[in-house]
Design a protein around this motif. Structure first.
Motif, PDB file in Angstrom:
ATOM      1  N   ASN A  11     -62.214 -94.277 -36.886  1.00 41.68           N
ATOM      2  CA  ASN A  11     -63.055 -93.583 -35.906  1.00 41.68           C
ATOM      3  C   ASN A  11     -64.124 -92.767 -36.645  1.00 41.68           C
ATOM      4  O   ASN A  11     -63.920 -91.599 -36.964  1.00 41.68           O
ATOM      5  CB  ASN A  11     -62.174 -92.680 -35.042  1.00 41.68           C
ATOM      6  N   PRO A  12     -65.282 -93.372 -36.932  1.00 39.41           N
ATOM      7  CA  PRO A  12     -66.322 -92.671 -37.697  1.00 39.41           C
ATOM      8  C   PRO A  12     -67.051 -91.607 -36.877  1.00 39.41           C
ATOM      9  O   PRO A  12     -67.390 -91.820 -35.712  1.00 39.41           O
ATOM     10  CB  PRO A  12     -67.297 -93.804 -38.083  1.00 39.41           C
ATOM     11  N   GLY A  13     -67.296 -90.465 -37.515  1.00 36.28           N
ATOM     12  CA  GLY A  13     -68.107 -89.411 -36.931  1.00 36.28           C
ATOM     13  C   GLY A  13     -69.321 -89.139 -37.800  1.00 36.28           C
ATOM     14  O   GLY A  13     -69.586 -89.880 -38.759  1.00 36.28           O
ATOM     15  N   ARG A  77     -63.763 -97.655 -33.553  1.00 39.58           N
ATOM     16  CA  ARG A  77     -64.224 -96.863 -32.408  1.00 39.58           C
ATOM     17  C   ARG A  77     -65.218 -97.638 -31.562  1.00 39.58           C
ATOM     18  O   ARG A  77     -65.192 -97.590 -30.344  1.00 39.58           O
ATOM     19  CB  ARG A  77     -64.839 -95.561 -32.914  1.00 39.58           C
ATOM     20  N   GLY A  78     -66.138 -98.326 -32.194  1.00 36.57           N
ATOM     21  CA  GLY A  78     -67.106 -99.125 -31.440  1.00 36.57           C
ATOM     22  C   GLY A  78     -68.304 -98.313 -30.976  1.00 36.57           C
ATOM     23  O   GLY A  78     -68.329 -97.085 -31.057  1.00 36.57           O
ATOM     24  N   GLY A  79     -69.305 -99.015 -30.466  1.00 39.59           N
ATOM     25  CA  GLY A  79     -70.520 -98.375 -29.976  1.00 39.59           C
ATOM     26  C   GLY A  79     -71.738 -99.216 -30.285  1.00 39.59           C
ATOM     27  O   GLY A  79     -71.665-100.202 -31.026  1.00 39.59           O
ATOM     28  N   ALA A  99     -73.420-104.034 -33.220  1.00 38.89           N
ATOM     29  CA  ALA A  99     -72.985-102.798 -33.875  1.00 38.89           C
ATOM     30  C   ALA A  99     -73.851-102.511 -35.096  1.00 38.89           C
ATOM     31  O   ALA A  99     -74.253-101.359 -35.328  1.00 38.89           O
ATOM     32  CB  ALA A  99     -71.520-102.901 -34.267  1.00 38.89           C
ATOM     33  N   ARG A 100     -74.137-103.533 -35.876  1.00 32.90           N
ATOM     34  CA  ARG A 100     -74.919-103.348 -37.104  1.00 32.90           C
ATOM     35  C   ARG A 100     -76.315-102.807 -36.831  1.00 32.90           C
ATOM     36  O   ARG A 100     -76.820-101.956 -37.548  1.00 32.90           O
ATOM     37  CB  ARG A 100     -75.015-104.670 -37.862  1.00 32.90           C
ATOM     38  N   ILE A 101     -76.943-103.322 -35.784  1.00 36.94           N
ATOM     39  CA  ILE A 101     -78.314-102.903 -35.502  1.00 36.94           C
ATOM     40  C   ILE A 101     -78.364-101.712 -34.542  1.00 36.94           C
ATOM     41  O   ILE A 101     -79.438-101.160 -34.299  1.00 36.94           O
ATOM     42  CB  ILE A 101     -79.156-104.067 -34.937  1.00 36.94           C
ATOM     43  N   PRO A 108     -72.880 -93.069 -35.644  1.00 38.27           N
ATOM     44  CA  PRO A 108     -71.894 -93.461 -36.655  1.00 38.27           C
ATOM     45  C   PRO A 108     -70.715 -94.254 -36.099  1.00 38.27           C
ATOM     46  O   PRO A 108     -70.077 -95.013 -36.826  1.00 38.27           O
ATOM     47  CB  PRO A 108     -71.429 -92.111 -37.218  1.00 38.27           C
ATOM     48  N   ALA A 109     -70.410 -94.087 -34.801  1.00 40.11           N
ATOM     49  CA  ALA A 109     -69.298 -94.834 -34.203  1.00 40.11           C
ATOM     50  C   ALA A 109     -69.486 -96.342 -34.338  1.00 40.11           C
ATOM     51  O   ALA A 109     -68.509 -97.098 -34.358  1.00 40.11           O
ATOM     52  CB  ALA A 109     -69.133 -94.455 -32.733  1.00 40.11           C
ATOM     53  N   THR A 110     -70.756 -96.789 -34.468  1.00 37.32           N
ATOM     54  CA  THR A 110     -71.013 -98.224 -34.609  1.00 37.32           C
ATOM     55  C   THR A 110     -70.415 -98.783 -35.893  1.00 37.32           C
ATOM     56  O   THR A 110     -70.208 -99.996 -36.018  1.00 37.32           O
ATOM     57  CB  THR A 110     -72.523 -98.520 -34.576  1.00 37.32           C
ATOM     58  N   LEU A 111     -70.147 -97.915 -36.854  1.00 34.61           N
ATOM     59  CA  LEU A 111     -69.530 -98.366 -38.106  1.00 34.61           C
ATOM     60  C   LEU A 111     -68.057 -98.731 -37.920  1.00 34.61           C
ATOM     61  O   LEU A 111     -67.480 -99.442 -38.746  1.00 34.61           O
ATOM     62  CB  LEU A 111     -69.649 -97.290 -39.180  1.00 34.61           C
TER      63      LEU A 111
END
Length: 369
Positions: A11-13, A77-79, A99-101, A108-111
């Protein structure tokens, strides 16, 4: 014997990444891995942080002798995705690309999905995202605003809200999809949502200035007043946007988003602090009542969650205002890591079918233009 599933959650923040290792619903290890803020500034795009965050996470695992071998599922986490139905999604190439773009939002949640997919490729196992921030299940009528070119959008706390909905249903021996619930996440942002038989059919837009004021967000402000401020010459566009999204609410009135500090000020006789805190509680209660009407009053329960739901005073005041509608149950705190693991377990055990991300939004307009 009950099969044991090993789940690794990511879960990236903004400047840290929460990680946790589960065996079924039992947390074996958790860590909030901090990242050098100055180092993060060196990366032009969020996705450029991937290698740095990955190595930091692996280094932390190595220090604690944690092996990812034999992990059944990696959950991010996703996003950054298009609006989608709630559920657990397999991380396919379309989802990974978005997610990458940061297809819809740079965060950061996209990571999370990128790291989960990479770890699964390295260690084996499946990779998922669960109820990402992009969940959009609004009914068509809920999308209409007073401007033909502005539609209401779904931005709230789907991961935590759906998790407490699932937990409450399980306590009754029922499924989340059988119940009508009004759930309010009360944290830095405040979301109030009508859950109709497992779908978030209406909710305030936490990001874009809708619903109750929150510790860091303005909530609904009369539009004409906003227009006057925008053209007053006192604020830039960014300053106004920040005031709505991160410097409004309790911060704007009291200079802090820390409820503990505000409660201490109230205890010491600060009558203005009490007024503002009571006003936030009042607005949350009022919104809960309005979302009960979305469910035509057929509400099985009102659930309060998020960090500020730990405050007994706030819970008491809201309960007194809305208990006539339905029973009030409190799930104080956040259950994001547990929710991510639980979503994967439901798929691995066959309780749910994994969903496929198509890249096509759940809603793409009213069809009138």
């Amino acid at each position: 014997m009950k099969k044991i599933y090993k789940i690794f959650v990511i879960n990236p923040g903004s400047t840290s990444t929460k990680i946790a290792l589960f065996e079924n619903d039992k947390e074996l290890y958790s860590k909030n891995v901090t990242h050098d803020a100055e180092k993060l500034k060196e990366f032009p795009e969020i996705s450029d942080q991937f290698d740095y965050r990955k190595e930091t996470i692996l280094g932390e695992l190595a220090k604690n002798n944690i092996s990812l071998g034999g992990t059944n599922a990696f959950v991010g986490r996703g996003g950054g995705l298009v609006g989608l139905e709630g559920g657990t999604y397999t991380i396919n190439e379309v989802l990974l690309h978005h997610a990458r773009i940061g297809f819809t939002v740079k965060h950061p949640a996209t990571l999370g999905s990128q790291l989960a997919k990479d770890f699964a490729a390295t260690y084996g196992g499946e990779s998922f995202v669960v109820n990402p921030p992009d969940v959009d299940e609004l009914e068509l009528v809920a999308r209409v605003s007073g401007f033909s070119d502005v539609a209401r959008e779904s931005r709230g706390h789907p991961l935590n809200q759906k998790e407490v909905g699932i937990r409450y249903a399980a306590e009754l021996g029922k499924r989340y999809e059988e119940l009508n619930l009004v759930i309010s996440h009360i944290g830095g942002g405040v979301s109030v949502t009508a859950h109709k038989k497992g779908r978030m059919v209406d909710s305030n837009d936490v990001i874009n200035g809708d619903g109750p004021m929150a510790p860091t967000r303005a909530g609904s402000i009369p539009a004409s007043a906003i227009i006057k401020l925008c053209y007053s010459g006192k604020f830039t566009e960014k300053e106004m946007y920040d005031r709505v999204t991160k410097d409004g609410g309790l911060v704007d009135h009291l200079g802090t988003s820390d409820v503990r500090e505000i409660k201490e000020r109230i205890k010491n006789g600060d009558t203005y602090a009490k007024l503002i805190y009571d006003a936030m509680i009042y607005q949350i209660s009022k919104n809960i009542g309005s979302y009960a009407t979305v469910l035509k009053g057929e509400v099985d329960a009102i659930l309060l969650t998020g960090g500020i739901a730990n405050d007994a005073y706030l819970v008491q005041q809201i309960t007194e205002s809305v208990k006539y509608i339905a029973p009030v149950k409190v799930y104080a705190g956040e259950f994001e890591m547990e929710a991510l693991a639980s979503g994967a377990i439901r798929v691995l055990t066959g309780q749910e079918q994994p969903k496929i991300y198509t890249g096509k939004p759940a809603w793409s307009g009213f069809g009138n233009k």
